[in-house]
Design a protein around this motif. Sequence first.
Motif, short mmCIF file in Angstrom:
data_model
loop_
_atom_site.label_atom_id
_atom_site.label_comp_id
_atom_site.label_asym_id
_atom_site.label_seq_id
_atom_site.Cartn_x
_atom_site.Cartn_y
_atom_site.Cartn_z
N ILE A 1 -81.69 -79.14 29.04
CA ILE A 1 -81.90 -77.85 28.38
C ILE A 1 -82.73 -78.02 27.10
N PRO A 2 -83.91 -77.38 27.07
CA PRO A 2 -84.74 -77.51 25.86
C PRO A 2 -84.33 -76.53 24.77
N ALA A 3 -84.80 -76.84 23.57
CA ALA A 3 -84.73 -75.90 22.46
C ALA A 3 -86.04 -75.13 22.51
N THR B 1 -94.46 -72.75 20.01
CA THR B 1 -94.78 -74.14 20.31
C THR B 1 -95.04 -74.26 21.81
N PRO B 2 -96.09 -74.96 22.23
CA PRO B 2 -96.31 -75.15 23.67
C PRO B 2 -95.10 -75.81 24.31
N SER B 3 -94.76 -75.38 25.51
CA SER B 3 -93.56 -75.90 26.18
C SER B 3 -93.61 -77.41 26.39
N TRP C 1 -91.65 -78.94 23.61
CA TRP C 1 -90.25 -78.60 23.37
C TRP C 1 -89.39 -79.86 23.51
N ARG C 2 -88.42 -79.98 22.62
CA ARG C 2 -87.46 -81.07 22.65
C ARG C 2 -86.16 -80.53 23.24
N LEU C 3 -85.23 -81.41 23.52
CA LEU C 3 -83.94 -80.97 24.02
C LEU C 3 -83.12 -80.34 22.91
N SER C 4 -82.33 -79.35 23.29
CA SER C 4 -81.36 -78.78 22.37
C SER C 4 -80.17 -79.74 22.29
N ALA C 5 -79.25 -79.49 21.37
CA ALA C 5 -78.04 -80.31 21.29
C ALA C 5 -77.25 -80.22 22.60
N LYS D 1 -92.07 -83.95 26.26
CA LYS D 1 -90.97 -84.38 25.39
C LYS D 1 -89.58 -84.15 25.99
N LYS D 2 -89.35 -82.96 26.54
CA LYS D 2 -88.00 -82.66 27.06
C LYS D 2 -87.66 -83.55 28.24
N ALA D 3 -88.64 -83.89 29.06
CA ALA D 3 -88.40 -84.78 30.20
C ALA D 3 -88.21 -86.22 29.73
N HIS D 4 -89.08 -86.67 28.84
CA HIS D 4 -88.98 -88.04 28.35
C HIS D 4 -87.67 -88.26 27.60
#
Length: 191
Positions: free
Chosen positions: A12-14, A19-21, A24-28, A55-58
Amino acid sequence: MTSRIVLVRHSIPAIEENTPSIDWRLSAAGEAAAIKLAKNLSGFSVKEIISSPEKKAHQTATLIADRLGLPVRIDPDFREHGRSKVGYIARGDFEAGITRLLENPHQLTFGDESADAVFNRMKQAVARARMAQSGGDLMIVSHGTAMSIYAARVLSVDPLAFWRSLSIPTAIVLNGNEMNVINVQDAPEFE
C-alpha cells in the motif's frame, strides 16, 4: 519441471497527488502489510527477489527480502504500465482508462504503452530471469496492471476481472496453467 513464478503486487503506497506514482513510497500500513505477507512467502525456493525500480515496489521487495534473507535485484522491465503523461486522476477516470487498456490490448488507449507492449516486456523479462538462474522459483515484485496483463494471458483469463480481483499487497503463484493467491490476511504474524 518449470519453476513457479511468484508475482508480488507491491504493498500500500502513500498516495501523493502532486508526485508521480513512480515516486510514491509505502505508507506505514503498507510497510506492515509487506512484512506480514513475507511470512507466507518463505516456502519458495528463491535465490533472489527481482523488483521493479519504482519506489513502492522496491521498498516492498526489500522488506520481504530482509525477512527471507535474500538479495534484491532491479529489473526495469517489471515496472508498471507506463502512465507518465496521465498524472493523478480520480479513481473513476483511472478505472475507465484501465478498462480501455485491457479491453483493447493492441491499441494505445491509456497511458504510454499498449497492453501488448506491457505483456511482451514482462514475458521477455521473465524469460531472461529464468535463463539467469539455475533452477528454483522466481519471485518478482511488480504492479497490479502489469501483473494482470501478464498473468491473465498466461492463464487465459479475463484481464479486467483479474485486475479487479487483486488486493494490495498480494502474491500470485503461477505454476504452469494453475494459479494460487497468497493474501496478506492469510499470513500469520512474524514472531
